[in-house]
Design a protein around this motif. Structure first.
Motif, PDB file in Angstrom:
ATOM      1  N   MET A   1       0.763  -1.071   0.047  1.00  0.00           N
ATOM      2  CA  MET A   1       0.115   0.059  -0.092  1.00  0.00           C
ATOM      3  C   MET A   1       0.999   1.459  -0.026  1.00  0.00           C
ATOM      4  SD  MET A   1      -3.255   0.608  -0.314  1.00  0.00           S
ATOM      5  CE  MET A   1      -4.092  -0.612   0.328  1.00  0.00           C
ATOM      6  N   SER A   2       2.071   1.095   0.698  1.00  0.00           N
ATOM      7  CA  SER A   2       2.954   2.317   0.649  1.00  0.00           C
ATOM      8  C   SER A   2       3.361   2.599  -0.803  1.00  0.00           C
ATOM      9  CB  SER A   2       4.253   2.037   1.676  1.00  0.00           C
ATOM     10  OG  SER A   2       4.804   0.924   0.945  1.00  0.00           O
ATOM     11  N   TYR A   3       3.683   1.785  -1.674  1.00  0.00           N
ATOM     12  CA  TYR A   3       4.211   1.942  -2.977  1.00  0.00           C
ATOM     13  C   TYR A   3       3.087   2.800  -3.777  1.00  0.00           C
ATOM     14  CZ  TYR A   3       8.662  -0.268  -2.186  1.00  0.00           C
ATOM     15  OH  TYR A   3       9.857  -0.371  -1.560  1.00  0.00           O
ATOM     16  N   VAL A   4       1.652   2.453  -3.404  1.00  0.00           N
ATOM     17  CA  VAL A   4       0.573   2.756  -4.159  1.00  0.00           C
ATOM     18  C   VAL A   4       0.523   4.610  -3.715  1.00  0.00           C
ATOM     19  CG1 VAL A   4      -1.896   2.789  -4.149  1.00  0.00           C
ATOM     20  CG2 VAL A   4      -0.579   0.711  -4.268  1.00  0.00           C
ATOM     21  N   LEU A   5       0.657   4.571  -2.442  1.00  0.00           N
ATOM     22  CA  LEU A   5       0.645   6.197  -1.931  1.00  0.00           C
ATOM     23  C   LEU A   5       1.938   6.911  -2.761  1.00  0.00           C
ATOM     24  CD1 LEU A   5      -0.371   8.255  -0.236  1.00  0.00           C
ATOM     25  CD2 LEU A   5       0.749   7.372   1.548  1.00  0.00           C
ATOM     26  N   LEU A   6       3.076   6.286  -2.763  1.00  0.00           N
ATOM     27  CA  LEU A   6       4.308   6.666  -3.526  1.00  0.00           C
ATOM     28  C   LEU A   6       3.747   7.245  -4.998  1.00  0.00           C
ATOM     29  CD1 LEU A   6       7.057   7.682  -3.675  1.00  0.00           C
ATOM     30  CD2 LEU A   6       7.576   5.421  -3.969  1.00  0.00           C
ATOM     31  N   ALA A   7       3.252   6.227  -5.526  1.00  0.00           N
ATOM     32  CA  ALA A   7       2.774   6.465  -7.214  1.00  0.00           C
ATOM     33  C   ALA A   7       1.929   7.442  -6.994  1.00  0.00           C
ATOM     34  CB  ALA A   7       2.347   5.343  -7.632  1.00  0.00           C
ATOM     35  N   MET A   8       0.909   7.388  -6.262  1.00  0.00           N
ATOM     36  CA  MET A   8      -0.328   8.435  -6.367  1.00  0.00           C
ATOM     37  C   MET A   8       0.326   9.851  -5.945  1.00  0.00           C
ATOM     38  SD  MET A   8      -3.873   8.650  -4.164  1.00  0.00           S
ATOM     39  CE  MET A   8      -2.972   9.231  -2.681  1.00  0.00           C
ATOM     40  N   GLY A   9       1.149   9.864  -4.896  1.00  0.00           N
ATOM     41  CA  GLY A   9       1.805  11.203  -4.701  1.00  0.00           C
ATOM     42  C   GLY A   9       2.573  11.898  -5.775  1.00  0.00           C
ATOM     43  N   LEU A  10       3.258  10.879  -6.570  1.00  0.00           N
ATOM     44  CA  LEU A  10       4.024  11.441  -7.582  1.00  0.00           C
ATOM     45  C   LEU A  10       3.380  12.154  -8.280  1.00  0.00           C
ATOM     46  CD1 LEU A  10       7.007  11.583  -8.830  1.00  0.00           C
ATOM     47  CD2 LEU A  10       6.550   9.373  -9.784  1.00  0.00           C
ATOM     48  N   LEU A  11       2.195  11.035  -8.785  1.00  0.00           N
ATOM     49  CA  LEU A  11       0.997  11.606  -9.863  1.00  0.00           C
ATOM     50  C   LEU A  11       0.544  12.985  -9.541  1.00  0.00           C
ATOM     51  CD1 LEU A  11      -0.766  11.107 -12.238  1.00  0.00           C
ATOM     52  CD2 LEU A  11      -2.071  10.134 -10.931  1.00  0.00           C
ATOM     53  N   PHE A  12       0.152  13.269  -7.981  1.00  0.00           N
ATOM     54  CA  PHE A  12      -0.402  14.467  -7.520  1.00  0.00           C
ATOM     55  C   PHE A  12       0.699  15.663  -7.983  1.00  0.00           C
ATOM     56  CE2 PHE A  12      -3.604  12.691  -4.340  1.00  0.00           C
ATOM     57  CZ  PHE A  12      -4.178  11.868  -5.318  1.00  0.00           C
ATOM     58  N   ALA A  13       1.923  15.428  -7.529  1.00  0.00           N
ATOM     59  CA  ALA A  13       2.916  16.459  -7.802  1.00  0.00           C
ATOM     60  C   ALA A  13       3.070  16.893  -9.021  1.00  0.00           C
ATOM     61  CB  ALA A  13       4.168  15.948  -7.091  1.00  0.00           C
ATOM     62  N   LEU A  14       3.455  15.860 -10.020  1.00  0.00           N
ATOM     63  CA  LEU A  14       3.290  16.192 -11.496  1.00  0.00           C
ATOM     64  C   LEU A  14       2.247  16.812 -12.029  1.00  0.00           C
ATOM     65  CD1 LEU A  14       5.163  12.955 -12.666  1.00  0.00           C
ATOM     66  CD2 LEU A  14       6.162  15.193 -12.309  1.00  0.00           C
ATOM     67  N   THR A  15       1.303  16.412 -11.684  1.00  0.00           N
ATOM     68  CA  THR A  15      -0.140  17.064 -12.383  1.00  0.00           C
ATOM     69  C   THR A  15      -0.283  18.603 -11.737  1.00  0.00           C
ATOM     70  OG1 THR A  15      -1.354  15.107 -12.150  1.00  0.00           O
ATOM     71  CG2 THR A  15      -2.808  16.926 -12.199  1.00  0.00           C
ATOM     72  N   ALA A  16       0.026  18.636 -10.641  1.00  0.00           N
ATOM     73  CA  ALA A  16      -0.075  20.286  -9.917  1.00  0.00           C
ATOM     74  C   ALA A  16       1.206  21.024 -10.771  1.00  0.00           C
ATOM     75  CB  ALA A  16       0.485  20.150  -8.467  1.00  0.00           C
ATOM     76  N   ALA A  17       2.548  20.536 -11.054  1.00  0.00           N
ATOM     77  CA  ALA A  17       3.419  20.921 -11.753  1.00  0.00           C
ATOM     78  C   ALA A  17       2.953  21.529 -12.947  1.00  0.00           C
ATOM     79  CB  ALA A  17       4.583  20.440 -11.736  1.00  0.00           C
ATOM     80  N   ASN A  18       2.070  20.625 -13.883  1.00  0.00           N
ATOM     81  CA  ASN A  18       1.739  20.696 -15.062  1.00  0.00           C
ATOM     82  C   ASN A  18       0.843  21.961 -15.157  1.00  0.00           C
ATOM     83  OD1 ASN A  18       1.384  19.942 -17.922  1.00  0.00           O
ATOM     84  ND2 ASN A  18      -0.656  19.756 -17.037  1.00  0.00           N
ATOM     85  N   ALA A  19       0.104  21.954 -14.089  1.00  0.00           N
ATOM     86  CA  ALA A  19      -0.972  23.163 -14.067  1.00  0.00           C
ATOM     87  C   ALA A  19      -0.087  24.563 -13.760  1.00  0.00           C
ATOM     88  CB  ALA A  19      -2.158  22.839 -12.651  1.00  0.00           C
ATOM     89  N   TYR A  20       0.615  24.555 -13.077  1.00  0.00           N
ATOM     90  CA  TYR A  20       1.321  25.881 -12.855  1.00  0.00           C
ATOM     91  C   TYR A  20       2.352  26.042 -14.072  1.00  0.00           C
ATOM     92  CZ  TYR A  20       4.500  29.166 -10.817  1.00  0.00           C
ATOM     93  OH  TYR A  20       5.121  30.472 -10.442  1.00  0.00           O
ATOM     94  N   ALA A  21       2.976  24.983 -14.973  1.00  0.00           N
ATOM     95  CA  ALA A  21       3.795  25.457 -15.910  1.00  0.00           C
ATOM     96  C   ALA A  21       3.374  24.533 -16.883  1.00  0.00           C
ATOM     97  CB  ALA A  21       5.178  25.330 -15.553  1.00  0.00           C
ATOM     98  N   PRO A  22       2.386  24.452 -17.714  1.00  0.00           N
ATOM     99  CA  PRO A  22       2.051  23.437 -18.873  1.00  0.00           C
ATOM    100  C   PRO A  22       3.232  23.329 -19.912  1.00  0.00           C
ATOM    101  CG  PRO A  22       0.822  25.491 -18.899  1.00  0.00           C
ATOM    102  CD  PRO A  22       1.644  25.401 -17.573  1.00  0.00           C
ATOM    103  N   ARG A  23       3.372  22.143 -20.113  1.00  0.00           N
ATOM    104  CA  ARG A  23       4.382  21.786 -21.326  1.00  0.00           C
ATOM    105  C   ARG A  23       3.882  22.138 -22.674  1.00  0.00           C
ATOM    106  NH1 ARG A  23       5.972  20.574 -17.070  1.00  0.00           N
ATOM    107  NH2 ARG A  23       6.865  22.633 -17.634  1.00  0.00           N
ATOM    108  N   THR A  54      -5.713  10.604  -0.325  1.00  0.00           N
ATOM    109  CA  THR A  54      -4.573  10.487   0.484  1.00  0.00           C
ATOM    110  C   THR A  54      -4.862  10.124   2.098  1.00  0.00           C
ATOM    111  OG1 THR A  54      -3.621  12.426  -0.828  1.00  0.00           O
ATOM    112  CG2 THR A  54      -2.659  11.788   1.468  1.00  0.00           C
ATOM    113  N   ALA A  55      -5.899  10.524   2.546  1.00  0.00           N
ATOM    114  CA  ALA A  55      -6.418  10.151   3.661  1.00  0.00           C
ATOM    115  C   ALA A  55      -6.418   8.537   3.962  1.00  0.00           C
ATOM    116  CB  ALA A  55      -7.287  10.947   4.378  1.00  0.00           C
TER     117      ALA A  55
END
Length: 425
Positions: A1-23, A54-55
């Motif tokens: 389950m911890s690796y699922v949270l890791l993958a989800m956290g990475l997805l969230f961070a990349l998605t937020a970064a794309n919203a701020y600076a779209p490719r 996340t919760a």
């Protein structure tokens, strides 16, 4: 389950970064836009979903080990990034004020955009209370060609019996896709509540249609409106035009090419003037380089699907398809709206158009650059959309009041000078 949270956290961070600076690379452009568009304009819904996910993972063992804790940090960073885009949207009113939009016009009497639509966005597909929609009205029929529109107007007649101002809505979709059922609905519903008659207009699309057939169809609508407006309670002598993306380009073309015979074959004598234009995130120049390394007319889309002529040998054709070619002193008032994070049509394109139009036009030219907004931001009834729609309504209502007084705006803030008259509805 911890690796699922890791993958989800990475997805969230990349998605937020794309919203701020779209490719903006050709490979990632479409995906970057689509994901950023949804993330930014549905930010409250995204925040709730991400926080809940996340919760939930954390509660069911997601924090067992380094991977889970790393994922949690990344998820929190992603949530914070999306929250920042939401905070940026709260500056919408400030941006509109700075642009010169008369937000104080009837501040007590004008209904606000309904909160329920912000919570449940699909509600914008349903006509608002007090709004009557007449669908699939044929405005042009020639042989097998049948072009249709939808009419949005108040359910009742005006108490004073006067005709209502008209608004033409042009959908976007890169000149090749799109439909009147999909775009402009939040604006048309709100304008109808405010007493306007709105016309959501379809036109022929490429590759079946070849430029300038798209514009010719819309000119046919303007001519049709002059003849049939009173049947829908609208004033045939007062029509404004709006639209987004390709619809923004066509909005500017309709407004700037009034009565140009080349775009009115067979109905050259018809009056196709409009009294105001509000293009959203449009493209205004096909033949000069701007933020792109080459003119937009050189793209595969334009050369093979829309104009269907090689750019190199037909630059004059692409110039004639560009709103910047038709800037003139007697242009109608413009309110140009664009998003600062538009990854499909960068905001600098709108700025350049506004600067050139202001140099020539004797009418007001307002510009609002919405901080943090992506392309197509007004499709969803978000907080930003609601405030922009209210600002557009105040601006167009100001223009209509001046028209009723027999006056023509001469400076950008003049739309705020006639606050004493009753509202349109």
């Amino acid at each position: 389950m911890s690796y699922v949270l890791l993958a989800m956290g990475l997805l969230f961070a990349l998605t937020a970064a794309n919203a701020y600076a779209p490719r903006r690379s050709p490979v990632l452009l479409a995906a970057s836009f689509f994901v950023g568009w949804l993330t930014i304009e549905l930010a409250p819904h995204v925040l709730v979903a991400w926080a809940a996910a996340t919760a939930l993972l954390a509660a069911f063992g997601g924090l067992d080990g380094w991977a889970g804790w790393t994922g949690l940090v990344l998820a929190v960073l992603g949530i914070a990034g999306v929250a920042a885009t939401l905070a940026a949207s709260r500056r919408t009113v400030v941006t509109l004020h700075d642009s010169g939009a008369p937000l104080e016009l009837d501040p007590e009497g004008a209904p606000r955009y309904p909160l329920g639509h912000l919570i449940v966005p699909p509600l914008c597909l349903v006509p608002r209370k007090g709004v009557r929609v007449e669908r699939n009205v044929v405005y042009r029929q020639e042989g097998r060609l049948r072009l249709k529109l939808d009419v949005f107007r108040p359910a009742g007649e005006r108490a004073d019996g006067e005709l209502r101002p008209g608004l033409m809505q042009i959908h976007g979709g890169a000149w090749v896709i799109g439909d009147k059922r999909e775009q402009g609905l939040p604006l048309l519903n709100h304008m109808a509540v405010q007493g306007w008659a709105g016309f959501n207009v379809n036109y022929r699309l490429s590759p079946r249609a070849t430029w300038p057939e798209h514009l010719i169809d819309l000119k046919h609508f303007v001519a049709w409106y002059k003849e049939h407006a009173e049947e829908y309670g609208a004033d045939p002598d007062f029509l404004c035009v709006t639209g987004g993306s390709a619809g923004g380009h066509l909005t500017a073309m309709v407004a700037l090419t009034a009565n140009v015979p080349e775009f009115q074959p067979g109905f050259e004598d018809a009056d196709t003037t409009v009294q105001g234009a509000v293009p959203f995130y449009g493209f205004y120049n096909f033949f000069e380089p701007g933020t792109f390394p080459r003119p937009f007319g050189t793209t595969r889309l334009m050369e093979r699907m829309v104009v269907k002529q090689p750019f190199a040998e037909n630059q004059e054709t692409y110039a004639k398809a560009s709103p910047v070619t038709y800037l003139r002193e007697d242009a109608p008032p413009f309110f140009v709206i664009h998003g600062s994070r538009d990854s499909l049509i960068p905001a600098v394109e709108a700025r350049r158009f506004v600067e050139r139009l202001r140099e020539v036009s004797g009418s007001p030219v307002l510009y609002a650059e919405m901080q943090g907004a992506q392309h197509g931001f007004d499709v969803f009834p978000s907080y930003r959309t609601a405030r922009v729609i209210e600002g557009v309504e105040r601006y167009l209502t100001g223009l209509h009041r001046q028209y009723r007084q027999g006056r023509t705006p001469e400076v950008p803030d003049e739309v705020t000078r006639s606050l004493g008259e009753p509202s349109v509805g």
